[in-house]
Design an enzyme around this catalytic site. Sequence first.
Site, PDB file in Angstrom:
ATOM      1  N   ASP A 133      -0.877   0.569   6.659  1.00 36.20           N
ATOM      2  CA  ASP A 133      -0.143   1.296   5.614  1.00 36.20           C
ATOM      3  C   ASP A 133       0.860   0.696   4.787  1.00 36.20           C
ATOM      4  O   ASP A 133       1.434   1.271   3.959  1.00 36.20           O
ATOM      5  CB  ASP A 133       0.677   2.712   6.321  1.00 36.20           C
ATOM      6  CG  ASP A 133       1.785   2.067   7.373  1.00 36.20           C
ATOM      7  OD1 ASP A 133       1.841   0.796   7.547  1.00 36.20           O
ATOM      8  OD2 ASP A 133       2.107   3.020   7.852  1.00 36.20           O
ATOM      9  N   SER A 134       0.802  -0.745   4.908  1.00 39.58           N
ATOM     10  CA  SER A 134       1.314  -1.740   3.951  1.00 39.58           C
ATOM     11  C   SER A 134       0.799  -1.371   2.572  1.00 39.58           C
ATOM     12  O   SER A 134       1.343  -1.829   1.446  1.00 39.58           O
ATOM     13  CB  SER A 134       1.366  -3.065   4.258  1.00 39.58           C
ATOM     14  OG  SER A 134      -0.080  -3.481   4.876  1.00 39.58           O
ATOM     15  N   ASP A 180      -4.207   1.883  10.195  1.00 40.87           N
ATOM     16  CA  ASP A 180      -2.810   2.707  10.560  1.00 40.87           C
ATOM     17  C   ASP A 180      -3.102   4.205  10.635  1.00 40.87           C
ATOM     18  O   ASP A 180      -3.628   4.762   9.442  1.00 40.87           O
ATOM     19  CB  ASP A 180      -2.222   2.015   9.472  1.00 40.87           C
ATOM     20  CG  ASP A 180      -0.867   1.064  10.120  1.00 40.87           C
ATOM     21  OD1 ASP A 180      -1.205   0.819  11.484  1.00 40.87           O
ATOM     22  OD2 ASP A 180      -0.569  -0.089   9.215  1.00 40.87           O
ATOM     23  N   LYS A 207      -4.276   2.214  14.697  1.00 47.85           N
ATOM     24  CA  LYS A 207      -2.878   1.823  15.126  1.00 47.85           C
ATOM     25  C   LYS A 207      -1.852   2.830  14.929  1.00 47.85           C
ATOM     26  O   LYS A 207      -1.882   3.492  13.905  1.00 47.85           O
ATOM     27  CB  LYS A 207      -2.719   0.425  14.244  1.00 47.85           C
ATOM     28  CG  LYS A 207      -1.198  -0.227  14.499  1.00 47.85           C
ATOM     29  CD  LYS A 207      -1.138  -1.589  13.995  1.00 47.85           C
ATOM     30  CE  LYS A 207      -0.922  -1.711  12.827  1.00 47.85           C
ATOM     31  NZ  LYS A 207       0.589  -1.044  12.151  1.00 47.85           N
ATOM     32  N   GLU A 261       2.776   3.346  15.661  1.00 45.13           N
ATOM     33  CA  GLU A 261       4.017   2.846  15.882  1.00 45.13           C
ATOM     34  C   GLU A 261       4.612   3.436  17.095  1.00 45.13           C
ATOM     35  O   GLU A 261       4.190   4.656  17.231  1.00 45.13           O
ATOM     36  CB  GLU A 261       4.751   2.704  14.634  1.00 45.13           C
ATOM     37  CG  GLU A 261       4.312   2.073  13.329  1.00 45.13           C
ATOM     38  CD  GLU A 261       5.161   1.868  12.570  1.00 45.13           C
ATOM     39  OE1 GLU A 261       6.399   2.656  12.328  1.00 45.13           O
ATOM     40  OE2 GLU A 261       4.890   1.323  11.308  1.00 45.13           O
ATOM     41  N   GLU A 288       6.262  -6.943  15.722  1.00 42.90           N
ATOM     42  CA  GLU A 288       6.376  -7.427  14.536  1.00 42.90           C
ATOM     43  C   GLU A 288       7.951  -7.680  14.307  1.00 42.90           C
ATOM     44  O   GLU A 288       9.084  -6.840  14.901  1.00 42.90           O
ATOM     45  CB  GLU A 288       6.276  -6.222  13.464  1.00 42.90           C
ATOM     46  CG  GLU A 288       6.919  -6.451  11.911  1.00 42.90           C
ATOM     47  CD  GLU A 288       6.189  -5.568  10.977  1.00 42.90           C
ATOM     48  OE1 GLU A 288       5.444  -4.717  11.307  1.00 42.90           O
ATOM     49  OE2 GLU A 288       6.809  -5.585   9.669  1.00 42.90           O
TER      50      GLU A 288
HETATM   51  O1  KIV Z   1       0.813  -1.988   7.613  1.00 40.65           O
HETATM   52  C1  KIV Z   1       0.493  -3.012   8.022  1.00 40.65           C
HETATM   53  O2  KIV Z   1       0.277  -4.093   7.096  1.00 40.65           O
HETATM   54  C2  KIV Z   1       0.846  -3.526   9.156  1.00 40.65           C
HETATM   55  C3  KIV Z   1       0.856  -4.895   9.554  1.00 40.65           C
HETATM   56  C4  KIV Z   1       2.130  -5.636   8.800  1.00 40.65           C
HETATM   57  C5  KIV Z   1       1.171  -5.073  11.223  1.00 40.65           C
HETATM   58  O3  KIV Z   1       1.219  -2.782   9.957  1.00 40.65           O
END
Ligand code: KIV
Length: 270
Positions: free
Chosen positions: A53-54, A92, A122, A124, A187
């Site tokens: 989600d970056s 994510d 993934k 959190e 992280e």
């Molecule tokens: O969203 C993302 O790119 C991430 C990584 C930085 C681990 O969660």
Amino acid sequence: MTSQPPSLERPVTVADFQTAKSQGRKLVVVTAYDFPMARLCDQAGVDAILVGDSLGMVVQGYPDCLSVTLDQMLYHAGMVSRAVRRALVIADLPFMSYQASVRQALSSAGRMLKEARVHAVKLEGGQRSRKTIRRLVEIGIPVMGHVGLTPQSYHALGGYRVQRDENRLIEDALAVEEAGAFAVVLECVPAESARRLTARLRIPTIGIGAGAGCDGQVLVSHDLLGLHDGFKPRFVKAFADLRGEILRALSTYCREVREGTFPAPEHEFK
Ligand code: KIV
């Protein structure tokens, strides 16, 4: 030239993550958000591609990841899945697509596998996400955990800060492992804490800003390729300067069109 991928020619599975940890082989993870970048990452031999989600920051231009929606993640994850032949594809679950209830998490993760055809999700949180991870794993959805700095809690954490509470880190990571996750992202934690935790966990740790003692590393592709011109955190290494290359190419294009040297005769139809 591409680097040699690890011995596997067949697609990578979550079980291979466990094998890599037991054999002491480092795992390589990188983010991608679209078909061409995912194809390149896969051909370079990474073990897994994370549709992070970056996306909110590096593609959509937001200052954080909070505005990214499940539908946007599904759209991008679908492009990545269609490009990949070998790497494990992990997506994510974005902010507020799994925190409301286990039922909401099941629905969001289910859509990720059914519609975007990713292999794993993934999410959190350590202790607070234990029940959700356990239920997803029970119904057969592989989950990667994410502890330490959790960007979706950016406001609660007071910004992007190194997370120095080792006891909390350990409790969170053990909760993720106990709930059945196949791996966990650490992280922005001190390298020594990450090293001790990695030795204690049975599942592989994938570090970002967590030093060399993790079982693997993940970086945002735009950062590692030198495509992003925003703030560069200490843990980022730019392995290329694609921003410079792209700017040079675009400036040359502008100049040649304006001078009338492009298109040349070889670009014309006779
Ligand atoms: O969203 C993302 O790119 C991430 C990584 C930085 C681990 O969660």
